[in-house]
Write a protein that holds these residues in place. Structure first.
Motif, short mmCIF file in Angstrom:
data_model
loop_
_atom_site.label_atom_id
_atom_site.label_comp_id
_atom_site.label_asym_id
_atom_site.label_seq_id
_atom_site.Cartn_x
_atom_site.Cartn_y
_atom_site.Cartn_z
N MET A 1 49.37 -21.47 -47.38
CA MET A 1 49.38 -20.61 -48.54
C MET A 1 50.41 -21.13 -49.55
O MET A 1 51.39 -21.76 -49.19
CB MET A 1 49.73 -19.18 -48.16
N LYS A 2 50.17 -20.78 -50.80
CA LYS A 2 51.03 -21.20 -51.89
C LYS A 2 51.53 -19.97 -52.63
O LYS A 2 50.81 -18.99 -52.78
CB LYS A 2 50.25 -22.11 -52.83
N ILE A 3 52.77 -20.03 -53.11
CA ILE A 3 53.35 -18.94 -53.89
C ILE A 3 53.12 -19.22 -55.36
O ILE A 3 53.41 -20.31 -55.85
CB ILE A 3 54.86 -18.81 -53.63
N ILE A 4 52.59 -18.24 -56.06
CA ILE A 4 52.37 -18.34 -57.50
C ILE A 4 53.39 -17.43 -58.18
O ILE A 4 53.53 -16.26 -57.85
CB ILE A 4 50.94 -17.88 -57.88
N GLY A 42 56.42 -20.20 -40.36
CA GLY A 42 57.57 -19.40 -39.97
C GLY A 42 58.14 -18.56 -41.10
O GLY A 42 58.80 -17.55 -40.86
N ASP A 43 57.89 -18.97 -42.34
CA ASP A 43 58.39 -18.24 -43.51
C ASP A 43 57.40 -17.20 -44.03
O ASP A 43 57.77 -16.37 -44.88
CB ASP A 43 58.72 -19.21 -44.65
N LEU A 44 56.18 -17.24 -43.56
CA LEU A 44 55.13 -16.38 -44.12
C LEU A 44 55.45 -14.89 -44.06
O LEU A 44 55.26 -14.18 -45.06
CB LEU A 44 53.78 -16.68 -43.48
N PRO A 45 55.96 -14.35 -42.95
CA PRO A 45 56.26 -12.91 -42.95
C PRO A 45 57.29 -12.53 -44.02
O PRO A 45 57.10 -11.52 -44.72
CB PRO A 45 56.80 -12.66 -41.54
N ALA A 46 58.36 -13.30 -44.17
CA ALA A 46 59.38 -12.99 -45.16
C ALA A 46 58.84 -13.16 -46.58
O ALA A 46 59.13 -12.35 -47.47
CB ALA A 46 60.61 -13.87 -44.95
N VAL A 47 58.05 -14.20 -46.81
CA VAL A 47 57.48 -14.43 -48.13
C VAL A 47 56.50 -13.32 -48.49
O VAL A 47 56.51 -12.82 -49.62
CB VAL A 47 56.81 -15.82 -48.21
N THR A 48 55.70 -12.89 -47.55
CA THR A 48 54.76 -11.80 -47.79
C THR A 48 55.52 -10.53 -48.17
O THR A 48 55.13 -9.81 -49.10
CB THR A 48 53.89 -11.55 -46.54
N GLU A 49 56.63 -10.27 -47.49
CA GLU A 49 57.46 -9.11 -47.81
C GLU A 49 58.08 -9.27 -49.20
O GLU A 49 58.13 -8.32 -49.98
CB GLU A 49 58.55 -8.94 -46.76
N ALA A 50 58.55 -10.47 -49.52
CA ALA A 50 59.16 -10.71 -50.83
C ALA A 50 58.14 -10.49 -51.95
O ALA A 50 58.47 -9.90 -52.99
CB ALA A 50 59.72 -12.13 -50.90
N VAL A 51 56.92 -10.95 -51.75
CA VAL A 51 55.87 -10.75 -52.74
C VAL A 51 55.59 -9.25 -52.92
O VAL A 51 55.49 -8.75 -54.05
CB VAL A 51 54.58 -11.50 -52.33
N ALA A 52 55.52 -8.53 -51.81
CA ALA A 52 55.24 -7.09 -51.87
C ALA A 52 56.37 -6.31 -52.53
O ALA A 52 56.12 -5.30 -53.20
CB ALA A 52 54.98 -6.56 -50.46
N GLN A 53 57.60 -6.77 -52.37
CA GLN A 53 58.76 -6.02 -52.89
C GLN A 53 59.18 -6.45 -54.30
O GLN A 53 60.07 -5.80 -54.88
CB GLN A 53 59.96 -6.22 -51.94
N CYS A 54 58.56 -7.45 -54.87
CA CYS A 54 58.93 -7.89 -56.21
C CYS A 54 58.75 -6.73 -57.20
O CYS A 54 57.64 -6.22 -57.37
CB CYS A 54 58.07 -9.08 -56.65
N PRO A 55 59.84 -6.29 -57.85
CA PRO A 55 59.75 -5.13 -58.73
C PRO A 55 58.88 -5.34 -59.97
O PRO A 55 58.43 -4.37 -60.57
CB PRO A 55 61.20 -4.83 -59.13
N LYS A 56 58.64 -6.56 -60.35
CA LYS A 56 57.82 -6.85 -61.54
C LYS A 56 56.46 -7.44 -61.18
O LYS A 56 55.70 -7.83 -62.07
CB LYS A 56 58.56 -7.81 -62.47
N ALA A 58 55.77 -10.27 -60.04
CA ALA A 58 55.72 -11.61 -60.61
C ALA A 58 55.32 -12.68 -59.59
O ALA A 58 55.10 -13.82 -59.96
CB ALA A 58 57.09 -11.98 -61.19
N LEU A 59 55.19 -12.28 -58.32
CA LEU A 59 54.83 -13.23 -57.27
C LEU A 59 53.51 -12.83 -56.64
O LEU A 59 53.19 -11.65 -56.52
CB LEU A 59 55.91 -13.21 -56.16
N ARG A 60 52.76 -13.85 -56.24
CA ARG A 60 51.54 -13.60 -55.45
C ARG A 60 51.29 -14.80 -54.56
O ARG A 60 51.82 -15.89 -54.80
CB ARG A 60 50.34 -13.30 -56.32
N LEU A 61 50.51 -14.58 -53.53
CA LEU A 61 50.14 -15.66 -52.61
C LEU A 61 48.71 -16.09 -52.89
O LEU A 61 47.84 -15.26 -53.15
CB LEU A 61 50.28 -15.20 -51.16
N SER A 62 48.50 -17.37 -52.79
CA SER A 62 47.16 -17.91 -53.02
C SER A 62 46.80 -18.82 -51.88
O SER A 62 47.59 -19.56 -51.38
CB SER A 62 47.14 -18.65 -54.34
#
Length: 62
Positions: A1-4, A42-56, A58-62
């Protein structure tokens, strides 16, 4: 997955950095940088949480 990152939406709140500091970093000018092109398994759970918690949203996974 990639972070946009939507740079127009990002306010550099640093929520993502607090959740996944190995993946996200704010520079001295408060610009968000993403380490790596692809999210490591190994980073996917934390990144998924970071995307979900972004207040604006501004992040999504592709």
């Amino acid at each position: 997955m990639k972070i946009i990152l939507d740079t127009d939406q990002c306010e550099a709140n640093g929520v993502c950095v607090g959740i996944a500091p190995d993946v996200f970093e704010l520079d001295d000018d408060d610009y968000l940088h993403i380490h790596g092109d692809e999210v490591a398994d190994g980073d996917l759970p934390a990144v998924t949480e970071a995307v979900a918690q972004c207040p604006k949203a501004a992040l999504r996974l592709s």
